[in-house]
Design a protein around this motif. Structure first.
Motif, PDB file in Angstrom:
ATOM      1  N   VAL A 121       0.817  -1.215   0.000  1.00 56.05           N
ATOM      2  CA  VAL A 121       0.000   0.000   0.000  1.00 56.05           C
ATOM      3  C   VAL A 121       0.849   1.262   0.000  1.00 56.05           C
ATOM      4  O   VAL A 121       0.417   2.306  -0.492  1.00 56.05           O
ATOM      5  CB  VAL A 121      -0.993  -0.013   1.184  1.00 56.05           C
ATOM      6  N   GLY A 122       2.079   1.187   0.528  1.00 57.30           N
ATOM      7  CA  GLY A 122       2.923   2.371   0.522  1.00 57.30           C
ATOM      8  C   GLY A 122       4.141   2.242   1.405  1.00 57.30           C
ATOM      9  O   GLY A 122       4.389   1.197   2.003  1.00 57.30           O
ATOM     10  N   LYS A 123       4.914   3.337   1.473  1.00 59.62           N
ATOM     11  CA  LYS A 123       6.155   3.404   2.229  1.00 59.62           C
ATOM     12  C   LYS A 123       5.967   4.284   3.451  1.00 59.62           C
ATOM     13  O   LYS A 123       5.269   5.292   3.410  1.00 59.62           O
ATOM     14  CB  LYS A 123       7.287   3.966   1.358  1.00 59.62           C
ATOM     15  N   THR A 124       6.621   3.906   4.555  1.00 58.36           N
ATOM     16  CA  THR A 124       6.478   4.628   5.814  1.00 58.36           C
ATOM     17  C   THR A 124       7.737   5.419   6.154  1.00 58.36           C
ATOM     18  O   THR A 124       8.851   5.023   5.814  1.00 58.36           O
ATOM     19  CB  THR A 124       6.141   3.660   6.957  1.00 58.36           C
ATOM     20  N   ASN A 125       7.532   6.496   6.846  1.00 53.13           N
ATOM     21  CA  ASN A 125       8.590   7.457   7.151  1.00 53.13           C
ATOM     22  C   ASN A 125       9.664   6.856   8.050  1.00 53.13           C
ATOM     23  O   ASN A 125       9.386   5.971   8.873  1.00 53.13           O
ATOM     24  CB  ASN A 125       7.967   8.680   7.825  1.00 53.13           C
ATOM     25  N   THR A 126      10.896   7.374   7.920  1.00 53.35           N
ATOM     26  CA  THR A 126      12.030   6.847   8.673  1.00 53.35           C
ATOM     27  C   THR A 126      13.007   7.958   8.998  1.00 53.35           C
ATOM     28  O   THR A 126      12.948   9.054   8.432  1.00 53.35           O
ATOM     29  CB  THR A 126      12.741   5.745   7.855  1.00 53.35           C
ATOM     30  N   ARG A 127      13.903   7.682   9.912  1.00 55.38           N
ATOM     31  CA  ARG A 127      15.046   8.560  10.137  1.00 55.38           C
ATOM     32  C   ARG A 127      16.000   8.428   8.956  1.00 55.38           C
ATOM     33  O   ARG A 127      16.110   7.347   8.351  1.00 55.38           O
ATOM     34  CB  ARG A 127      15.754   8.196  11.442  1.00 55.38           C
ATOM     35  N   GLU A 128      16.697   9.487   8.601  1.00 53.28           N
ATOM     36  CA  GLU A 128      17.560   9.471   7.429  1.00 53.28           C
ATOM     37  C   GLU A 128      18.590   8.349   7.499  1.00 53.28           C
ATOM     38  O   GLU A 128      19.400   8.274   8.439  1.00 53.28           O
ATOM     39  CB  GLU A 128      18.280  10.814   7.277  1.00 53.28           C
ATOM     40  N   LEU A 129      18.515   7.444   6.522  1.00 54.19           N
ATOM     41  CA  LEU A 129      19.410   6.302   6.383  1.00 54.19           C
ATOM     42  C   LEU A 129      19.407   5.392   7.612  1.00 54.19           C
ATOM     43  O   LEU A 129      20.281   4.530   7.757  1.00 54.19           O
ATOM     44  CB  LEU A 129      20.842   6.761   6.081  1.00 54.19           C
ATOM     45  N   GLY A 130      18.425   5.576   8.494  1.00 54.57           N
ATOM     46  CA  GLY A 130      18.302   4.737   9.678  1.00 54.57           C
ATOM     47  C   GLY A 130      19.168   5.153  10.843  1.00 54.57           C
ATOM     48  O   GLY A 130      19.187   4.461  11.877  1.00 54.57           O
ATOM     49  N   TYR A 131      19.862   6.267  10.736  1.00 56.99           N
ATOM     50  CA  TYR A 131      20.767   6.702  11.808  1.00 56.99           C
ATOM     51  C   TYR A 131      19.994   7.536  12.823  1.00 56.99           C
ATOM     52  O   TYR A 131      19.822   8.742  12.650  1.00 56.99           O
ATOM     53  CB  TYR A 131      21.933   7.511  11.235  1.00 56.99           C
ATOM     54  N   GLY A 132      19.539   6.878  13.898  1.00 54.87           N
ATOM     55  CA  GLY A 132      18.832   7.598  14.951  1.00 54.87           C
ATOM     56  C   GLY A 132      17.561   6.877  15.352  1.00 54.87           C
ATOM     57  O   GLY A 132      16.998   6.099  14.578  1.00 54.87           O
ATOM     58  N   ILE A 133      17.088   7.127  16.567  1.00 53.19           N
ATOM     59  CA  ILE A 133      15.908   6.416  17.062  1.00 53.19           C
ATOM     60  C   ILE A 133      14.739   7.356  17.328  1.00 53.19           C
ATOM     61  O   ILE A 133      13.925   7.139  18.225  1.00 53.19           O
ATOM     62  CB  ILE A 133      16.234   5.546  18.294  1.00 53.19           C
ATOM     63  N   VAL A 134      14.677   8.428  16.528  1.00 52.39           N
ATOM     64  CA  VAL A 134      13.434   9.170  16.338  1.00 52.39           C
ATOM     65  C   VAL A 134      13.205   9.227  14.828  1.00 52.39           C
ATOM     66  O   VAL A 134      14.129   9.011  14.046  1.00 52.39           O
ATOM     67  CB  VAL A 134      13.476  10.594  16.929  1.00 52.39           C
ATOM     68  N   THR A 135      11.959   9.493  14.417  1.00 48.07           N
ATOM     69  CA  THR A 135      11.644   9.528  12.990  1.00 48.07           C
ATOM     70  C   THR A 135      11.348  10.958  12.566  1.00 48.07           C
ATOM     71  O   THR A 135      10.301  11.521  12.911  1.00 48.07           O
ATOM     72  CB  THR A 135      10.457   8.610  12.671  1.00 48.07           C
ATOM     73  N   ASP A 136      12.290  11.541  11.854  1.00 47.81           N
ATOM     74  CA  ASP A 136      12.203  12.910  11.376  1.00 47.81           C
ATOM     75  C   ASP A 136      13.245  13.050  10.276  1.00 47.81           C
ATOM     76  O   ASP A 136      14.338  12.483  10.386  1.00 47.81           O
ATOM     77  CB  ASP A 136      12.483  13.884  12.522  1.00 47.81           C
ATOM     78  N   ASN A 137      12.923  13.758   9.209  1.00 47.69           N
ATOM     79  CA  ASN A 137      13.910  13.979   8.163  1.00 47.69           C
ATOM     80  C   ASN A 137      13.549  15.220   7.363  1.00 47.69           C
ATOM     81  O   ASN A 137      12.440  15.764   7.484  1.00 47.69           O
ATOM     82  CB  ASN A 137      14.048  12.749   7.258  1.00 47.69           C
ATOM     83  N   GLU A 138      14.481  15.680   6.552  1.00 46.65           N
ATOM     84  CA  GLU A 138      14.305  16.905   5.774  1.00 46.65           C
ATOM     85  C   GLU A 138      13.211  16.764   4.717  1.00 46.65           C
ATOM     86  O   GLU A 138      12.562  17.740   4.363  1.00 46.65           O
ATOM     87  CB  GLU A 138      15.626  17.281   5.091  1.00 46.65           C
ATOM     88  N   LEU A 139      13.006  15.573   4.222  1.00 41.20           N
ATOM     89  CA  LEU A 139      12.023  15.366   3.163  1.00 41.20           C
ATOM     90  C   LEU A 139      10.584  15.439   3.657  1.00 41.20           C
ATOM     91  O   LEU A 139       9.739  16.103   3.048  1.00 41.20           O
ATOM     92  CB  LEU A 139      12.244  13.995   2.509  1.00 41.20           C
ATOM     93  N   PHE A 140      10.304  14.746   4.740  1.00 46.60           N
ATOM     94  CA  PHE A 140       8.911  14.542   5.138  1.00 46.60           C
ATOM     95  C   PHE A 140       8.564  15.056   6.531  1.00 46.60           C
ATOM     96  O   PHE A 140       7.393  15.036   6.911  1.00 46.60           O
ATOM     97  CB  PHE A 140       8.573  13.047   5.058  1.00 46.60           C
ATOM     98  N   GLY A 141       9.553  15.499   7.297  1.00 49.93           N
ATOM     99  CA  GLY A 141       9.266  15.984   8.636  1.00 49.93           C
ATOM    100  C   GLY A 141       9.067  14.850   9.627  1.00 49.93           C
ATOM    101  O   GLY A 141       9.318  13.680   9.328  1.00 49.93           O
ATOM    102  N   PRO A 142       8.571  15.170  10.826  1.00 51.36           N
ATOM    103  CA  PRO A 142       8.475  14.168  11.887  1.00 51.36           C
ATOM    104  C   PRO A 142       7.213  13.327  11.809  1.00 51.36           C
ATOM    105  O   PRO A 142       6.157  13.785  11.378  1.00 51.36           O
ATOM    106  CB  PRO A 142       8.459  15.021  13.160  1.00 51.36           C
TER     107      PRO A 142
END
Length: 468
Positions: free
Chosen positions: A119-140
């Motif tokens: 159905v789709g792709k889910t948001n992640t931390r950039e390249l998996g480095y870190g244990i919160v989910t936030d990135n420049e592309l999609f936000g938190p």
């Protein structure tokens, strides 16, 4: 009546097979739920525009007697670190904002072969480095149980999607807690399987793109679900040898569901609330202790004792883990990436250090010592139980709590990436202000079935907090 999106994976799969509802009806229900919910949670970053057409094709195949497997017609989502053929995979990085892979990762391929529909792709931390989910592309990604708080990471989008009913199953990955931490913070179930039980390729195994080949000796792919049975069903589907992954083992996890209700009778379980040294939030410590006591007092025939494995200094082991991550990373490629794009603080920290061969050798030796200590410890214990995290979810936008009780708010999960053992996080309740809490269950290598049995026992005690 429960909406189709709210049914368990097992019930959804059975319903499609038996004609209780169609794959198209199920997919529409999930897509409607995503449309209603994702704007608040930000779990999904890319949707499959062909999902409904693929659901109709699944219905046609079922009618013609050519249904492909146990998961025929069931929607699933995938963390945006795992490549998906024909569907954008950004790795949570502006550097890969428009990358459309030619191949599925092995676990995705096997889900599709079993008839599941992406159905789709889910948001992640950039390249998996870190244990919160936030990135420049999609936000938190926000915690669906507490929207002002983080969903954790790096599989935060997957955990938030399942916790909020945007599908019953999401595949995530775990190199240092990235399945277990968000599952605990969002109040859902996960199992990081024994390292090598579920093959990875091309992710973590093909360093043709900076970051894609990282985490090689640490990463495992696993399911995030709302029930233990659903996770077992997915693991039966995606585990097993694949020669494209040089770490892959000929592990047969078929039959996991058959033994789920065998119980915990005869098991010796070590309960270590702090690993002898971690600072744990008092309320979280009380909740996890209460859950372990409930299992002990349920008369299920297991032996539980409070005992700490002799792992040595946690501060030192955190350095071992960080050094191992660096050794597993394409440092030159990441430095080039960081010079061309804005990257996360976690990646900046990684590439900003001068790593040495001597440091890598030290970490490898210390890692082996940790494995030997834990292996020896677990000759006397079938399972080791700890809290999954030291704190519950904290405000969105932070990498760690502002007023944490510990210098390390996730001191429990990373150890078992270093050792390769199976480790689950099972939800066992919520804090007084509604933040979920998870309990980590660790087994001996290849004893994934034992971990799932114990998780099922906790699930049957009914302490898992609110449903979607």
């Amino acid at each position: 009546m429960t909406e189709l999106w709210g049914l368990t994976l097992s019930t959804q799969a059975r319903g499609v097979r038996e004609g209780a509802f169609s794959a198209e009806e199920l997919m529409r229900s999930v897509l409607d739920r995503i449309a209603q919910t994702n704007s608040q949670v930000n779990a999904f970053c890319t949707l499959n525009e062909h999902a409904l057409a693929e659901a109709r094709a699944a219905d046609k195949a079922l009618a013609e007697g050519t249904a492909t497997g146990l998961l025929h017609g069931v929607p699933f989502s995938v963390k945006d670190l795992l490549p998906t053929a024909g569907l954008r995979t950004t790795l949570g990085s502006t550097a890969y904002a428009n990358w459309i892979p030619d191949h599925d990762d092995v676990s995705v391929e096997r889900m599709r072969t079993a008839g599941a529909l992406l159905v789709g792709k889910t948001n992640t931390r950039e390249l998996g480095y870190g244990i919160v989910t936030d990135n420049e592309l999609f936000g938190p990604t926000r915690n669906p149980r507490k929207l002002g708080c983080t969903a954790g990471g790096s599989s935060g989008g997957s955990a938030a999607a399942v916790a909020s009913g945007m599908g019953s199953i999401s595949l995530g990955s775990d190199g240092g807690g990235s399945l277990r931490v968000p599952a605990a913070l969002c109040g859902v179930f996960t199992l990081k399987p024994t390292f090598g039980a579920v093959p990875l390729y091309p992710s973590c195994r093909l360093p043709t793109k900076a970051g894609l080949g990282s985490w090689e000796t640490l990463e495992s792919v696993g399911p995030i679900t709302r029930t233990v049975e659903d996770a077992a069903l997915v693991l039966e589907t995606i585990a097993g040898f694949d020669q494209r992954d040089r770490h892959s083992m000929p592990t047969d996890l078929r039959g996991l569901r058959a033994g789920l209700d065998d119980g915990v009778s005869g098991l010796r379980i070590a309960w270590s609330p702090r690993l002898g040294q971690a600072d744990v939030d008092p309320e979280l410590l009380e909740l996890t202790t209460r859950a372990v006591n409930a299992l002990d007092q349920a008369g299920l025939g297991c032996e539980i004792a409070t005992v700490d494995p002799p792992i040595g200094d946690l501060h030192e082991l955190r350095k071992v883990f960080a050094t191992t991550v660096a050794r597993d990373s394409d440092l030159a490629g990441l430095r080039e990436l960081a010079g061309r794009y804005k990257v996360s603080e976690d990646i900046q920290d990684l590439v900003g250090r001068d790593w040495t061969a001597e440091a890598f050798a030290w970490a490898a030796m210390r890692r082996q010592l940790l494995y030997d200590v834990i292996r020896s410890f677990m000759t006397d214990w079938d399972l080791l139980i700890t809290p999954t995290t030291a704190t519950a979810a904290f405000p969105i936008g932070l990498r760690e709590p502002e007023q944490t009780v510990a210098h390390d708010w996730s001191p429990f999960a990373f150890l078992f990436n270093l050792t390769g053992q199976p480790a689950a996080s099972v939800p066992i309740g919520t804090t007084t202000d509604g933040r979920p809490v998870g309990l980590q269950i660790v087994g001996r290598r290849l004893a994934d079935a034992t971990v799932l049995r114990a998780a099922r026992a906790f699930e049957l005690l009914g302490m898992n907090g609110p449903n979607v």
